[in-house]
Write an enzyme that holds these catalytic residues in place. Structure first.
Site, PDB file in Angstrom:
ATOM      1  N   LYS A 138      28.315  14.290  30.852  1.00 29.29           N
ATOM      2  CA  LYS A 138      27.046  15.137  30.152  1.00 29.29           C
ATOM      3  C   LYS A 138      26.479  14.691  28.831  1.00 29.29           C
ATOM      4  CE  LYS A 138      25.821  18.283  27.745  1.00 29.29           C
ATOM      5  NZ  LYS A 138      24.684  18.342  26.468  1.00 29.29           N
TER       6      LYS A 138
ATOM      7  N   GLY B 131      32.050  14.919  19.290  1.00 31.24           N
ATOM      8  CA  GLY B 131      30.823  15.858  18.756  1.00 31.24           C
ATOM      9  C   GLY B 131      31.512  16.558  17.441  1.00 31.24           C
ATOM     10  N   SER B 132      30.892  17.843  17.320  1.00 27.00           N
ATOM     11  CA  SER B 132      31.378  18.464  16.042  1.00 27.00           C
ATOM     12  C   SER B 132      32.567  19.178  16.248  1.00 27.00           C
ATOM     13  CB  SER B 132      30.135  19.594  15.871  1.00 27.00           C
ATOM     14  OG  SER B 132      30.396  20.409  17.101  1.00 27.00           O
TER      15      SER B 132
ATOM     16  N   VAL C  30      32.234  22.668  18.515  1.00 31.16           N
ATOM     17  CA  VAL C  30      32.274  22.678  19.829  1.00 31.16           C
ATOM     18  C   VAL C  30      33.439  22.034  20.229  1.00 31.16           C
ATOM     19  CG1 VAL C  30      30.719  21.654  21.740  1.00 31.16           C
ATOM     20  CG2 VAL C  30      29.840  22.715  19.671  1.00 31.16           C
ATOM     21  N   GLY C  31      33.834  21.202  19.727  1.00 28.19           N
ATOM     22  CA  GLY C  31      35.310  20.415  20.314  1.00 28.19           C
ATOM     23  C   GLY C  31      36.306  21.306  20.445  1.00 28.19           C
TER      24      GLY C  31
ATOM     25  N   GLU D 273      31.219  16.910   6.327  1.00 30.20           N
ATOM     26  CA  GLU D 273      30.152  15.783   7.208  1.00 30.20           C
ATOM     27  C   GLU D 273      28.750  16.285   6.889  1.00 30.20           C
ATOM     28  OE1 GLU D 273      31.140  15.388  11.387  1.00 30.20           O
ATOM     29  OE2 GLU D 273      31.161  13.268  10.907  1.00 30.20           O
TER      30      GLU D 273
HETATM   31  P1  NAP Z   1      27.720  18.982  19.118  1.00 33.15           P
HETATM   32  O1  NAP Z   1      26.796  20.302  19.420  1.00 33.15           O
HETATM   33  O2  NAP Z   1      29.024  18.889  18.963  1.00 33.15           O
HETATM   34  O3  NAP Z   1      27.254  18.139  20.383  1.00 33.15           O
HETATM   35  C1  NAP Z   1      28.113  17.271  21.198  1.00 33.15           C
HETATM   36  C2  NAP Z   1      28.042  17.391  22.625  1.00 33.15           C
HETATM   37  O4  NAP Z   1      28.492  18.579  23.021  1.00 33.15           O
HETATM   38  C3  NAP Z   1      26.576  17.439  23.016  1.00 33.15           C
HETATM   39  O5  NAP Z   1      26.582  16.907  24.591  1.00 33.15           O
HETATM   40  C4  NAP Z   1      26.175  18.818  23.201  1.00 33.15           C
HETATM   41  O6  NAP Z   1      25.083  19.086  24.167  1.00 33.15           O
HETATM   42  C5  NAP Z   1      27.434  19.418  23.632  1.00 33.15           C
HETATM   43  N1  NAP Z   1      27.834  20.772  23.618  1.00 33.15           N
HETATM   44  C6  NAP Z   1      27.091  21.742  22.773  1.00 33.15           C
HETATM   45  N2  NAP Z   1      27.764  22.950  22.834  1.00 33.15           N
HETATM   46  C7  NAP Z   1      28.504  22.813  23.951  1.00 33.15           C
HETATM   47  C8  NAP Z   1      29.237  23.971  24.595  1.00 33.15           C
HETATM   48  N3  NAP Z   1      29.277  25.249  24.275  1.00 33.15           N
HETATM   49  N4  NAP Z   1      30.159  23.399  25.700  1.00 33.15           N
HETATM   50  C9  NAP Z   1      30.309  22.094  25.975  1.00 33.15           C
HETATM   51  N5  NAP Z   1      29.376  21.173  25.313  1.00 33.15           N
HETATM   52  C10 NAP Z   1      28.619  21.334  24.288  1.00 33.15           C
HETATM   53  O7  NAP Z   1      27.163  18.376  17.968  1.00 33.15           O
HETATM   54  P2  NAP Z   1      25.574  18.367  17.396  1.00 33.15           P
HETATM   55  O8  NAP Z   1      25.024  19.735  17.252  1.00 33.15           O
HETATM   56  O9  NAP Z   1      24.612  17.546  18.300  1.00 33.15           O
HETATM   57  O10 NAP Z   1      25.798  17.969  16.002  1.00 33.15           O
HETATM   58  C11 NAP Z   1      26.366  18.692  14.891  1.00 33.15           C
HETATM   59  C12 NAP Z   1      27.507  17.780  14.162  1.00 33.15           C
HETATM   60  O11 NAP Z   1      28.313  17.432  14.926  1.00 33.15           O
HETATM   61  C13 NAP Z   1      26.998  16.774  13.550  1.00 33.15           C
HETATM   62  O12 NAP Z   1      26.182  16.938  12.297  1.00 33.15           O
HETATM   63  C14 NAP Z   1      28.187  15.930  13.125  1.00 33.15           C
HETATM   64  O13 NAP Z   1      28.926  16.459  11.939  1.00 33.15           O
HETATM   65  C15 NAP Z   1      28.915  16.162  14.478  1.00 33.15           C
HETATM   66  N6  NAP Z   1      28.835  14.902  15.342  1.00 33.15           N
HETATM   67  C16 NAP Z   1      29.898  14.121  15.390  1.00 33.15           C
HETATM   68  C17 NAP Z   1      29.875  13.216  16.243  1.00 33.15           C
HETATM   69  C18 NAP Z   1      30.893  12.061  16.172  1.00 33.15           C
HETATM   70  O14 NAP Z   1      30.694  11.105  16.714  1.00 33.15           O
HETATM   71  N7  NAP Z   1      32.050  12.378  16.003  1.00 33.15           N
HETATM   72  C19 NAP Z   1      28.554  12.915  17.070  1.00 33.15           C
HETATM   73  C20 NAP Z   1      27.443  13.830  16.933  1.00 33.15           C
HETATM   74  C21 NAP Z   1      27.575  14.971  16.015  1.00 33.15           C
HETATM   75  P3  NAP Z   1      23.669  19.340  23.604  1.00 33.15           P
HETATM   76  O15 NAP Z   1      23.597  18.329  22.550  1.00 33.15           O
HETATM   77  O16 NAP Z   1      22.862  19.030  24.722  1.00 33.15           O
HETATM   78  O17 NAP Z   1      23.530  20.791  22.984  1.00 33.15           O
END
Ligand code: NAP
Ligand code: MG
Length: 476
Positions: free
Chosen positions: A170, A223-224, A227-228, A377
């Site tokens: 996904k 990801g975040s 959500v993780g 972050e």
């Molecule tokens: P995020 O919400 O954690 O997104 C990461 C992934 O999880 C995306 O594919 C997202 O889908 C998916 N997701 C969101 N809600 C979910 C749920 N309820 N169940 C399952 N999967 C879900 O991260 P973000 O909002 O894009 O970014 C926010 C913060 O996360 C950033 O500012 C940063 O601090 C952190 N981040 C860290 C990394 C890393 O490499 N470690 C990468 C990105 C972000 P959708 O995007 O389609 O909603």
């Protein structure tokens, strides 16, 4: 306008509803993708399950050969994929090209290493012979962020399918295009239908459906933290192991004897690459009092030379991914500016291109280690500078956040470097370098809230396998 489909088995599936994909360099519509939901996730998991028995019994040399071909096709499509990634994420074209190279390397690297991986056996012990089998989980789920879709996508896809899993991926809503292209290239390379499936969609729909699915056997998430934690809870209901890669607040620690000629450009790149939207961004600069003034002067000059512009025009610094991210970074910086002065940059001081989601390079100097801007972050081109006067203080500051992803030590003194490599609590420690160019071979993963489970390097093959001990009694 083309719609990027779901790739399920050998089929390209379009959904009735679609999602807009925005070009962050202009703020304009770039394309559309399918909006996968529970229905498409169910179909993808079923396709993966159907392919699973054949794929895990396919001779490893044959699997490796297909992975090598996928790597070759990704390289063949280098310019097209790089431009697509640059348009979709806003990252400078040179960085997107590097991402394509690393993505291809994941396939060729795991093609090679997986062939050695399965040769693992233990020596005989008395009347027993025992050996270890590494067995694929079956169906693996992968939830990918928007910051490095190609790199992070291929980082988990390649080892997972190399050891014999079938995957359902996904991608992020904000940057889904390149991962769909990789799945199509994989089919062209001869990967059997169903081994790699991609379902673009929203996190709350396709992502939630995948993480709670009873048909998957392993989940990897990047990801975040919130959500993780949520996806790990969903997977735990089905007793599914999860690998979490959740970001960091990684420090460059600069001692008084550091070679600043080498350090300054690397430090600059560490917080500007991908506009700071990198889990391993060097978003803290922890510097010895004795070189603080000199280092900041040099950094100020280097920041002044940074070219800001649209990703495909290949500047030094592109836009942030979205208006939402721009608002978030702006809010954090404005909040920090109320109590810590941005010595360099900040939204009110540096002009950025019009249209698109641009944020200038920003350096906060003299930041207390417990300040929000030194703890949380930002995910923007922002660095917080803190000083130290003893090695112990440097270690305490480096370890003083909830995260522990990577860190770097800059010194010519071997003993100091070795002390820090032992005392710092992070999954990677670099000495006189940072991030080391993609680092496909270097095991990667978090301490503390940066997550758990390991990616990259040989360890990733183990991450995507379950280990079985077989013990044979030889003498009766
Ligand atoms: P995020 O919400 O954690 O997104 C990461 C992934 O999880 C995306 O594919 C997202 O889908 C998916 N997701 C969101 N809600 C979910 C749920 N309820 N169940 C399952 N999967 C879900 O991260 P973000 O909002 O894009 O970014 C926010 C913060 O996360 C950033 O500012 C940063 O601090 C952190 N981040 C860290 C990394 C890393 O490499 N470690 C990468 C990105 C972000 P959708 O995007 O389609 O909603
Ligand atoms: Mg986009």
């Amino acid at each position: 306008m083309n719609v990027s489909p779901c790739v399920i088995g050998a089929e390209q599936i379009l959904t009735e509803d679609t999602l807009d994909v925005v070009n962050p360099s202009t703020g304009e519509l770039l394309g559309r993708t399918a909006r996968g939901t529970q229905v498409e996730v169910d179909a993808a998991v079923a396709a993966a399950r159907a392919a699973s028995e054949d794929w895990r019994h396919t001779p490893v040399a044959q699997r490796a050969e297909i992975l090598r071909r996928i790597g070759g096709l990704v390289t063949r499509e280098r310019e097209r994929l790089a431009l697509l990634e640059s348009r979709d994420t806003g990252k400078p074209l040179t960085q997107a090209r590097a991402d394509v190279d690393v993505a291809a390397r994941y396939f060729t690297y795991y093609a090679s290493t997986v062939e050695a991986f399965f040769g693992n056996s233990l020596p005989p012990d008395g009347e027993y012979i025992s050996y270890t089998r590494h067995e694929a989980f079956g169906v693996t789920g992968h939830i990918i962020p928007w910051n490095y879709p190609l790199q992070i996508g291929c980082r988990t896809i390649a080892p997972a399918i190399a050891v014999g899993n079938c995957s359902v991926v996904k991608p992020a809503e904000d940057a889904p295009l390149s991962v769909v292209e990789v799945a199509l290239l994989a089919l062209e390379a001869g990967l059997p239908a169903g081994v790699l499936n991609v379902v673009p969609g929203l996190g709350a729909e396709a992502g939630a459906a995948l993480s709670a699915h009873t048909g998957i056997d392993h989940l990897s998430f990047t990801g975040s933290v919130p959500v993780g934690s949520m996806v790990a809870k969903a997977a735990s209901d089905n007793v599914i192991p999860v690998a979490l890669e959740l970001g960091g607040k990684s420090p460059n620690i600069v001692f008084a004897d550091a070679d600043l000629d080498v350090a300054v450009p690397v430090i600059l790149k560490s917080f500007l690459q991908n506009a700071g939207q990198t889990c391993s961004a060097g978003s803290r600069l922890v510097v010895h009092d004795a070189v603080h003034g000199e280092l900041l002067n040099r950094l100020e000059k280097a920041v002044g030379d940074v070219r800001i512009g649209a990703g495909p025009a290949d500047p030094d610094l592109g836009p942030l991914i979205s208006q939402k991210q721009l608002d978030r970074v702006t809010r954090m910086v404005e909040r920090a500016a109320a109590s810590a002065d941005p010595r360099i940059g900040g939204p009110k001081r540096v002009a950025t291109p019009v249209g698109g989601f641009y944020f200038p390079p920003t350096v906060f100097d003299g930041v207390a280690p417990d300040h929000e801007i030194a703890q949380d972050e930002v995910f923007g081109p922002v660095v917080a500078v803190t000083t130290f006067d003893s090695t112990q203080q440097a270690i305490d500051i480096a370890n003083g956040t909830e995260y522990g992803l990577i860190s770097a030590v800059w010194t010519k003194d071997f003993a100091t470097a070795m002390t820090l490599t032992e005392e710092i609590r992070s999954g990677q420690v670099y000495v006189n370098t940072y991030g080391a160019g993609g680092g496909v071979e270097y095991t990667f993963g978090g301490f503390k809230k940066s997550g758990y489970g390991r990616e990259k390097g040989f360890d990733a093959l183990g991450e995507f396998c379950q280990t079985k001990s077989v013990v044979l009694k030889v003498a009766q």
